[in-house]
Design a protein around this motif. Structure first.
Motif, PDB file in Angstrom:
ATOM      1  N   TYR A 160      20.894  72.040 -34.220  1.00 33.45           N
ATOM      2  CA  TYR A 160      21.235  73.088 -35.172  1.00 33.45           C
ATOM      3  C   TYR A 160      22.496  73.845 -34.736  1.00 33.45           C
ATOM      4  O   TYR A 160      22.595  74.270 -33.577  1.00 33.45           O
ATOM      5  CB  TYR A 160      20.087  74.082 -35.315  1.00 33.45           C
ATOM      6  N   VAL A 161      23.418  74.000 -35.655  1.00 34.39           N
ATOM      7  CA  VAL A 161      24.662  74.723 -35.390  1.00 34.39           C
ATOM      8  C   VAL A 161      24.892  75.727 -36.518  1.00 34.39           C
ATOM      9  O   VAL A 161      24.224  75.687 -37.551  1.00 34.39           O
ATOM     10  CB  VAL A 161      25.867  73.759 -35.299  1.00 34.39           C
ATOM     11  N   ARG A 162      25.851  76.617 -36.321  1.00 34.22           N
ATOM     12  CA  ARG A 162      26.193  77.596 -37.347  1.00 34.22           C
ATOM     13  C   ARG A 162      27.534  77.240 -37.983  1.00 34.22           C
ATOM     14  O   ARG A 162      28.446  76.808 -37.283  1.00 34.22           O
ATOM     15  CB  ARG A 162      26.257  79.002 -36.741  1.00 34.22           C
ATOM     16  N   PRO A 163      27.652  77.443 -39.282  1.00 32.69           N
ATOM     17  CA  PRO A 163      28.928  77.198 -39.948  1.00 32.69           C
ATOM     18  C   PRO A 163      30.031  78.042 -39.310  1.00 32.69           C
ATOM     19  O   PRO A 163      29.748  79.156 -38.842  1.00 32.69           O
ATOM     20  CB  PRO A 163      28.660  77.647 -41.382  1.00 32.69           C
ATOM     21  N   PRO A 164      31.251  77.507 -39.238  1.00 32.76           N
ATOM     22  CA  PRO A 164      31.727  76.303 -39.916  1.00 32.76           C
ATOM     23  C   PRO A 164      31.460  75.006 -39.167  1.00 32.76           C
ATOM     24  O   PRO A 164      31.869  73.948 -39.625  1.00 32.76           O
ATOM     25  CB  PRO A 164      33.224  76.563 -40.039  1.00 32.76           C
ATOM     26  N   VAL A 165      30.816  75.058 -37.992  1.00 30.67           N
ATOM     27  CA  VAL A 165      30.477  73.835 -37.275  1.00 30.67           C
ATOM     28  C   VAL A 165      29.392  73.091 -38.062  1.00 30.67           C
ATOM     29  O   VAL A 165      28.493  73.716 -38.634  1.00 30.67           O
ATOM     30  CB  VAL A 165      29.978  74.150 -35.847  1.00 30.67           C
ATOM     31  N   LEU A 197      32.567  72.891 -14.021  1.00 29.37           N
ATOM     32  CA  LEU A 197      32.162  74.170 -14.608  1.00 29.37           C
ATOM     33  C   LEU A 197      31.265  73.936 -15.817  1.00 29.37           C
ATOM     34  O   LEU A 197      31.605  73.157 -16.714  1.00 29.37           O
ATOM     35  CB  LEU A 197      33.410  74.959 -15.006  1.00 29.37           C
ATOM     36  N   GLY A 198      30.116  74.606 -15.832  1.00 32.38           N
ATOM     37  CA  GLY A 198      29.138  74.413 -16.887  1.00 32.38           C
ATOM     38  C   GLY A 198      29.337  75.373 -18.049  1.00 32.38           C
ATOM     39  O   GLY A 198      29.464  76.579 -17.841  1.00 32.38           O
ATOM     40  N   PHE A 199      29.351  74.825 -19.253  1.00 29.99           N
ATOM     41  CA  PHE A 199      29.499  75.625 -20.472  1.00 29.99           C
ATOM     42  C   PHE A 199      28.273  75.403 -21.360  1.00 29.99           C
ATOM     43  O   PHE A 199      28.265  74.494 -22.192  1.00 29.99           O
ATOM     44  CB  PHE A 199      30.783  75.243 -21.208  1.00 29.99           C
ATOM     45  N   PRO A 200      27.224  76.217 -21.168  1.00 30.42           N
ATOM     46  CA  PRO A 200      26.012  76.046 -21.977  1.00 30.42           C
ATOM     47  C   PRO A 200      26.288  76.274 -23.464  1.00 30.42           C
ATOM     48  O   PRO A 200      27.197  77.019 -23.833  1.00 30.42           O
ATOM     49  CB  PRO A 200      25.073  77.137 -21.446  1.00 30.42           C
ATOM     50  N   VAL A 201      25.479  75.615 -24.296  1.00 31.74           N
ATOM     51  CA  VAL A 201      25.565  75.833 -25.731  1.00 31.74           C
ATOM     52  C   VAL A 201      24.755  77.077 -26.096  1.00 31.74           C
ATOM     53  O   VAL A 201      24.088  77.661 -25.249  1.00 31.74           O
ATOM     54  CB  VAL A 201      25.017  74.615 -26.509  1.00 31.74           C
ATOM     55  N   GLY A 258      29.429  77.588 -26.532  1.00 34.72           N
ATOM     56  CA  GLY A 258      28.364  78.509 -26.896  1.00 34.72           C
ATOM     57  C   GLY A 258      28.569  79.162 -28.246  1.00 34.72           C
ATOM     58  O   GLY A 258      27.913  80.162 -28.553  1.00 34.72           O
ATOM     59  N   GLU A 259      29.454  78.588 -29.073  1.00 30.08           N
ATOM     60  CA  GLU A 259      29.714  79.073 -30.431  1.00 30.08           C
ATOM     61  C   GLU A 259      29.995  80.581 -30.461  1.00 30.08           C
ATOM     62  O   GLU A 259      29.454  81.337 -31.272  1.00 30.08           O
ATOM     63  CB  GLU A 259      28.569  78.693 -31.370  1.00 30.08           C
ATOM     64  N   PHE A 260      30.878  80.989 -29.555  1.00 32.81           N
ATOM     65  CA  PHE A 260      31.263  82.397 -29.443  1.00 32.81           C
ATOM     66  C   PHE A 260      31.570  83.022 -30.795  1.00 32.81           C
ATOM     67  O   PHE A 260      31.189  84.157 -31.080  1.00 32.81           O
ATOM     68  CB  PHE A 260      32.486  82.514 -28.520  1.00 32.81           C
ATOM     69  N   GLN A 261      32.257  82.254 -31.644  1.00 29.68           N
ATOM     70  CA  GLN A 261      32.737  82.796 -32.914  1.00 29.68           C
ATOM     71  C   GLN A 261      31.608  83.176 -33.861  1.00 29.68           C
ATOM     72  O   GLN A 261      31.814  83.938 -34.804  1.00 29.68           O
ATOM     73  CB  GLN A 261      33.676  81.794 -33.603  1.00 29.68           C
ATOM     74  N   SER A 262      30.393  82.669 -33.620  1.00 31.74           N
ATOM     75  CA  SER A 262      29.300  82.930 -34.560  1.00 31.74           C
ATOM     76  C   SER A 262      28.262  83.909 -34.027  1.00 31.74           C
ATOM     77  O   SER A 262      27.266  84.178 -34.689  1.00 31.74           O
ATOM     78  CB  SER A 262      28.600  81.613 -34.926  1.00 31.74           C
ATOM     79  N   LEU A 263      28.503  84.442 -32.829  1.00 34.49           N
ATOM     80  CA  LEU A 263      27.522  85.344 -32.208  1.00 34.49           C
ATOM     81  C   LEU A 263      27.816  86.802 -32.540  1.00 34.49           C
ATOM     82  O   LEU A 263      28.972  87.216 -32.579  1.00 34.49           O
ATOM     83  CB  LEU A 263      27.546  85.181 -30.687  1.00 34.49           C
ATOM     84  N   ASP A 264      26.751  87.596 -32.744  1.00 34.70           N
ATOM     85  CA  ASP A 264      26.969  89.037 -32.816  1.00 34.70           C
ATOM     86  C   ASP A 264      26.785  89.616 -31.405  1.00 34.70           C
ATOM     87  O   ASP A 264      26.403  88.906 -30.468  1.00 34.70           O
ATOM     88  CB  ASP A 264      26.056  89.713 -33.845  1.00 34.70           C
ATOM     89  N   LYS A 265      27.053  90.897 -31.270  1.00 35.18           N
ATOM     90  CA  LYS A 265      27.052  91.499 -29.932  1.00 35.18           C
ATOM     91  C   LYS A 265      25.677  91.426 -29.272  1.00 35.18           C
ATOM     92  O   LYS A 265      25.568  91.190 -28.061  1.00 35.18           O
ATOM     93  CB  LYS A 265      27.524  92.956 -30.009  1.00 35.18           C
ATOM     94  N   SER A 266      24.620  91.611 -30.053  1.00 39.57           N
ATOM     95  CA  SER A 266      23.275  91.582 -29.470  1.00 39.57           C
ATOM     96  C   SER A 266      22.930  90.174 -28.979  1.00 39.57           C
ATOM     97  O   SER A 266      22.273  90.009 -27.941  1.00 39.57           O
ATOM     98  CB  SER A 266      22.236  92.054 -30.486  1.00 39.57           C
TER      99      SER A 266
END
Length: 310
Positions: free
Chosen positions: A275-280, A12-16, A52-60
């Protein structure tokens, strides 16, 4: 989506979520990532989940990622989304996933709270009911570990199709697979799942999320085929040369489950950067150089086969 007969099985593929230097979602790199996974034969795409850094995404951004995934996949394999966190937000994302034609979603842990089993039951129940046509997959992880009794109660909902294990409690896994083997599909969702897959095969669990498939999918496939064939010699070589060395680096820093994937993708020449978003946090130079050496050796010893035209 028609009536589901069960969730996708296999690798199963989990894209970033690729980001630019300015911190914006890089749609071109995302399209490349998803298309690469599909072309390399992965069996499903899970968009905007943990990798996919779900925790840092907004709805859009979540919506954009799903749109890009739909375009890149082109109906070739099923698409699942990540849904979780705040209850109302999770319900809205489940409804959006349904509206956009996803096949289902992975139910990520609720925000912060360590709820009682009744609370976890109600959390899953409300999300199942918010998107009645989608397949739901429970994710056993962190503050969301569903007991056998709670899973039993949730099987009353036809939306529940699978359970992904991210904690490695084999006592519980044996109990769950024994009771629900004819009702649910089971996935290995442990970090660097290739490390632990031999322990899951005897339970009938043959599907797993593969982080390394984002940059060396042909080696993921070689590992999987050797695993199913019982080819211990090939497995031993892959553990020694690729899997355990990468896993050793992954364990050095929190967040490397995400940032090390992006480093690997950058090293092999994909558009995705580190490039990643905090806290990563990004991979250190030292660990990046270690990854370069591991991947150079891996690609030399296990080269990708050139596809021939028929």
């Amino acid at each position: 989506m028609g009536q589901s007969t069960g969730i996708a099985k296999g690798i199963l593929g989990f894209p970033v979520a690729p980001f630019t230097a300015e911190g914006k979602l890089d749609e071109k790199a995302l399209y490349e990532n998803v298309n690469f996974l599909v072309e390399e034969g992965l069996d499903a795409i899970y968009i905007a989940c943990g990798a996919g850094e779900f925790q840092s995404l907004d709805k859009s951004e979540f919506e954009t990622m799903l749109d890009v995934a739909n375009e890149a996949v082109g109906g070739k394999v099923p698409i699942y989304t990540g849904v979780g966190g705040n209850l109302k937000s999770a319900m809205a994302l489940a409804a959006l996933s349904e509206e956009k034609g996803a096949d289902g979603y992975l139910l990520l842990p609720p925000y912060l709270i360590h709820g009682e089993q009744e609370g976890l039951y109600q959390y899953a129940k409300e999300i199942f009911e918010s998107a009645p046509s989608l397949d739901g997959i429970l994710y056993q992880r962190d503050n969301a570990v569903y007991s056998v009794e709670t899973v039993r109660r949730l099987t009353a909902f036809p939306q529940l199709k699978g359970l992904k294990d991210g904690i490695g409690n084999m006592d519980m896994n044996i109990c769950l697979t024994h009771e629900f083997k004819d009702r649910l599909e089971f996935l290995n969702g442990m970090p660097m799942a290739e490390v632990t897959m031999p322990a899951y095969i005897p339970l009938g669990i043959t599907s797993y999320s593969s982080a390394i498939s984002n940059y060396i999918p042909h080696i993921s496939r070689q590992y999987y085929e050797a695993l199913l064939a019982g080819d211990q010699e090939t497995l031993n070589e892959l553990y020694t040369d690729v899997i355990l060395p990468i896993n050793h680096i992954r364990k050095q820093r929190k967040g490397y489950a995400v940032s090390l994937i992006k480093a690997g993708m950058e090293i092999v020449g994909l558009q995705t950067k580190g490039y990643v978003r905090p806290p990563v946090t990004p991979v250190t130079n030292e660990h990046y150089q270690e990854m370069e050496k591991i991947l150079a050796k891996a690609l030399e010893k296990y080269p990708k086969k050139v596809k021939t035209q028929r």
